[in-house]
Write a protein that holds these residues in place. Sequence first.
Motif, PDB file in Angstrom:
ATOM      1  N   ALA A 160     -39.359  -8.923 -13.324  1.00  0.00           N
ATOM      2  CA  ALA A 160     -38.401  -7.690 -13.258  1.00  0.00           C
ATOM      3  C   ALA A 160     -39.509  -6.456 -13.605  1.00  0.00           C
ATOM      4  O   ALA A 160     -39.431  -5.239 -13.267  1.00  0.00           O
ATOM      5  CB  ALA A 160     -37.489  -7.462 -13.949  1.00  0.00           C
ATOM      6  N   ASP A 183     -32.721 -14.720  -5.148  1.00  0.00           N
ATOM      7  CA  ASP A 183     -32.939 -15.325  -6.339  1.00  0.00           C
ATOM      8  C   ASP A 183     -33.318 -16.698  -6.129  1.00  0.00           C
ATOM      9  O   ASP A 183     -32.706 -17.607  -5.586  1.00  0.00           O
ATOM     10  CB  ASP A 183     -31.980 -15.247  -7.324  1.00  0.00           C
ATOM     11  CG  ASP A 183     -32.226 -15.957  -8.721  1.00  0.00           C
ATOM     12  OD1 ASP A 183     -32.733 -17.158  -8.745  1.00  0.00           O
ATOM     13  OD2 ASP A 183     -32.322 -15.067  -9.844  1.00  0.00           O
ATOM     14  N   GLN A 214     -29.766 -10.549  -7.146  1.00  0.00           N
ATOM     15  CA  GLN A 214     -31.039  -9.696  -7.084  1.00  0.00           C
ATOM     16  C   GLN A 214     -30.900  -8.332  -6.636  1.00  0.00           C
ATOM     17  O   GLN A 214     -31.594  -7.379  -7.172  1.00  0.00           O
ATOM     18  CB  GLN A 214     -31.890 -10.520  -6.284  1.00  0.00           C
ATOM     19  CG  GLN A 214     -33.495 -10.334  -6.440  1.00  0.00           C
ATOM     20  CD  GLN A 214     -33.992 -11.242  -7.781  1.00  0.00           C
ATOM     21  OE1 GLN A 214     -33.248 -11.635  -8.331  1.00  0.00           O
ATOM     22  NE2 GLN A 214     -35.226 -11.329  -7.743  1.00  0.00           N
ATOM     23  N   ARG A 217     -30.010  -6.395  -9.944  1.00  0.00           N
ATOM     24  CA  ARG A 217     -30.970  -6.112 -10.955  1.00  0.00           C
ATOM     25  C   ARG A 217     -31.787  -5.157 -10.289  1.00  0.00           C
ATOM     26  O   ARG A 217     -32.362  -4.229 -11.010  1.00  0.00           O
ATOM     27  CB  ARG A 217     -31.820  -7.587 -10.957  1.00  0.00           C
ATOM     28  CG  ARG A 217     -32.866  -7.607 -12.080  1.00  0.00           C
ATOM     29  CD  ARG A 217     -34.117  -8.510 -11.857  1.00  0.00           C
ATOM     30  NE  ARG A 217     -34.953  -8.256 -10.458  1.00  0.00           N
ATOM     31  CZ  ARG A 217     -36.170  -8.771 -10.034  1.00  0.00           C
ATOM     32  NH1 ARG A 217     -36.419  -9.630 -10.882  1.00  0.00           N
ATOM     33  NH2 ARG A 217     -36.718  -8.284  -9.133  1.00  0.00           N
ATOM     34  N   ASN A 218     -32.246  -5.214  -8.945  1.00  0.00           N
ATOM     35  CA  ASN A 218     -33.175  -4.347  -8.386  1.00  0.00           C
ATOM     36  C   ASN A 218     -32.570  -2.887  -8.340  1.00  0.00           C
ATOM     37  O   ASN A 218     -32.978  -1.815  -8.700  1.00  0.00           O
ATOM     38  CB  ASN A 218     -33.452  -4.667  -7.057  1.00  0.00           C
ATOM     39  CG  ASN A 218     -34.472  -5.924  -6.893  1.00  0.00           C
ATOM     40  OD1 ASN A 218     -34.903  -6.262  -7.942  1.00  0.00           O
ATOM     41  ND2 ASN A 218     -34.275  -6.510  -5.706  1.00  0.00           N
TER      42      ASN A 218
END
Length: 417
Positions: A160, A183, A214, A217-218
């Motif tokens: 990340a 992921d 994912q 998170r992004n």
Amino acid sequence: MNIIIRNAKIIDSNSSFHNQTVDVLVADGFVKKIGTSLLNTDNSEELKLENLHISQGWFDSSVSLGEPGFEDRETIANGLDVAAKSGFAAIALQPNSLPVIDNQSQVNFVKNKANGFATQLFPIGALTKESEGKDMAELFDMKNSGAVAFGDYAKSLDNANLLKIALQYVQDFDGLVIAFAQDDKIKGNGVANEGIVSARLGLKGIPDLAEEIQIVRNLFLLEYTGGKMHIPTISTAKSVQLIKEAKAKGLNVTCSATVHHLVLTDDKLESFDSRYKVTPPLRTEIDRQALINGVLDGTIDLITSDHNPIDIEHKKMEFDLAKNGTIGLESAFGALMTVLPLETIIEKLTLGKSIFSIPNNSLAEGEIANITLFNPEGNSVFTKANILSKSKNSAFLGVNLKGKAYGILNQGKLILG
């Protein structure tokens, strides 16, 4: 080359001739005149095709061609010819060749290979060296050589902090980061969508969560850093909702969906045919409908074929072992016409070029002639005879299509299929 396109209906929301049937005179690579019953005063070639419609040239944001390294799957020359005959005047080339397109010399290599073709090639540079997810590649040098975005094809960046740094770094030169979402630890050894079909067939499943966690998170990283992010080939209903919410918050995020995810579902896996093994996996009808709605309401910015030729040795084998990917350029338009309105399709194949800093040449006098020719009517079944690619791994074999792409007029060249 001087040519008059006769009796063509223009589909271009940016053109003052939108939805009008006209003649178009193209000379020296430019649209010289648009009108009805244009006089042929200089013995120009005349083009007449059944139920002809035209738009600004289509763009595919995710195309793999193999060369260099995998020429047995596809070459740049044949791939660009396939794209032209399928209606695509521009493609963004994925960096998943051998060697990976992760430096200036590789960008220059593929661009030089594409010189002289009607379809323009715009390279995507790998985000990390050799697309291994460890060290950032030479992004600024690749940008100066013509790379239009940076991403590791079908690979999600586990680190990340590296993605955070990349998002910050590219802002110095208005770069675009492509952040594929899956992921790998949640995916595990999965080969198909986790659900009723995978359970019945005994296939290891890939849950929606692998994509969605994912994306979350992004999007958090993008909110922290600023910059521009493109999330390619989303496939779940929740992914559509997450991106819709992010856009409402003002994040500079765009996304795409593939033709096969808009048309097909995991029901196709009943035959264990590896042509339907793709990344991300085909999902459920609920997901497919959510993607359709995402296209219609503007959440999904682009539609891509995600054209990925795979040789028969790596595709026609046990489902678990086969490589992921389907070709899709040849069937893209006809498949989309079975599920979406014509004007929506043209919008999603053209207006998103600006996301990749590629000019939109509207159909107007004085503009560069960048034109796709097509017929939205007529029904057919897609067969091997329709495949122009070297590889034959199409998920659309046997599928009913509507309409057809005639070809393109671009770079001063007329290419018809």
